[in-house]
Design an enzyme around this catalytic site. Sequence first.
Site, mmCIF file in Angstrom:
data_model
loop_
_atom_site.group_PDB
_atom_site.id
_atom_site.type_symbol
_atom_site.label_atom_id
_atom_site.label_comp_id
_atom_site.label_asym_id
_atom_site.label_seq_id
_atom_site.Cartn_x
_atom_site.Cartn_y
_atom_site.Cartn_z
ATOM 1 N N ASN A 6 22.582 29.635 36.340
ATOM 2 C CA ASN A 6 21.564 30.521 36.450
ATOM 3 C C ASN A 6 20.326 30.257 35.748
ATOM 4 O O ASN A 6 19.549 31.347 35.306
ATOM 5 C CB ASN A 6 21.982 32.114 36.497
ATOM 6 C CG ASN A 6 22.258 32.758 37.616
ATOM 7 O OD1 ASN A 6 21.850 32.520 38.736
ATOM 8 N ND2 ASN A 6 23.612 33.397 37.795
ATOM 9 N N GLU B 96 31.575 33.558 41.610
ATOM 10 C CA GLU B 96 31.146 34.842 42.393
ATOM 11 C C GLU B 96 32.244 34.825 43.554
ATOM 12 O O GLU B 96 31.594 34.860 44.943
ATOM 13 C CB GLU B 96 29.890 34.701 42.848
ATOM 14 C CG GLU B 96 29.152 35.807 42.955
ATOM 15 C CD GLU B 96 27.769 35.998 43.265
ATOM 16 O OE1 GLU B 96 26.940 36.976 43.492
ATOM 17 O OE2 GLU B 96 26.918 34.705 43.310
ATOM 18 N N ASP C 278 27.732 28.091 37.908
ATOM 19 C CA ASP C 278 26.366 28.656 37.956
ATOM 20 C C ASP C 278 26.020 28.869 36.743
ATOM 21 O O ASP C 278 26.417 30.110 36.243
ATOM 22 C CB ASP C 278 26.416 29.640 39.061
ATOM 23 C CG ASP C 278 24.983 30.393 39.574
ATOM 24 O OD1 ASP C 278 24.055 29.837 38.897
ATOM 25 O OD2 ASP C 278 25.190 31.276 40.200
ATOM 26 N N ASN D 83 29.265 33.202 46.523
ATOM 27 C CA ASN D 83 28.541 34.496 46.964
ATOM 28 C C ASN D 83 29.576 35.316 47.970
ATOM 29 O O ASN D 83 29.081 35.744 48.996
ATOM 30 C CB ASN D 83 27.334 34.111 47.731
ATOM 31 C CG ASN D 83 26.347 35.420 47.743
ATOM 32 O OD1 ASN D 83 26.646 36.408 47.001
ATOM 33 N ND2 ASN D 83 25.193 35.339 48.433
ATOM 34 N N HIS E 276 24.442 28.767 47.675
ATOM 35 C CA HIS E 276 24.451 27.495 46.810
ATOM 36 C C HIS E 276 25.085 26.596 47.700
ATOM 37 O O HIS E 276 25.817 26.631 48.586
ATOM 38 C CB HIS E 276 25.436 27.832 45.576
ATOM 39 C CG HIS E 276 25.004 29.083 44.805
ATOM 40 N ND1 HIS E 276 24.546 28.679 43.417
ATOM 41 C CD2 HIS E 276 24.617 30.372 44.736
ATOM 42 C CE1 HIS E 276 24.010 29.774 42.835
ATOM 43 N NE2 HIS E 276 23.853 30.796 43.848
#
Length: 285
Positions: A177, A63, A175, A36, A273
Amino acid sequence: PIALAPRRVNSPGFTASRRRSLRGILIVRIITLNLNGIRSSERRGLSRWLRRAEPWDVVCLQEIKATHDDVPRSLRSPRRAHAAFHPAQRKGYSGVAVYAKVPPRFVEGFGSGEFDAEGRYLEAHFAELTVISVYLPSGSSGPHRQASKFRFLDEFLPHLAALRKAGREVILCGDWNIAHREIDLKNWRSNQKNSGFLPEERAWLTRVFDELGFVDVFRRIDPRPERYTWWSNRGRAWEKNVGWRIDYQVAPAAIAARARAAAIYTNRRFSDHAPLVIDYDYTLR
């Protein structure tokens, strides 16, 4: 736009001494983490953790939200690792990366015009093993992003089938999702109509496992409930452990059978995360 840079995580059950005492087996440790934002993760001490968390062999990041020039110097090639970055064309958005102690033979993207531009996929090819950092779209911001997510799933399934047909040893980290089963998120009843736990998404992931023969490596080792990798920043979710398990290491059965230990590192937070760490009985060349 894949940039190569020049040239082993202590968590519960993952000390260096244990790693070297598994009956003399050479263990390859692979970590995956959605940052992130690589710059914000570095402000929270990511590079210091990687330094103290030796030994590791491959780290897959998602990310990163940065071009190569914007990556903090301490994370351009941490611990003298070889680094590959695949940023999104849009600044401050998405992007994936791979660090490896053994130099990959080559790296490449997904081959999708739409999703390579978003920096969602990076393959690092070693002599016998391909390690992939993947970041599936989130559909939580609205119907247009959910439609994008479904387009990704439609493109990605044949690509996964091609990976299996090619016969290479492969580990996909990242990830996804998608929480696959009820055990994989705290409030599954109230999330059945929400992106990440939609019936269509879960059915797609079931096809990856049941039809294509991939294995959720963490679940092969750890069947316990309340083992999550992502927590919302709302409602004290982290404190209450109201989370989702949406970060995976996925591999064909033969590679998954070589996994010897798995852990989700939660002693410190670098992101919303948590790092997923898995040790494999393998020699990386």
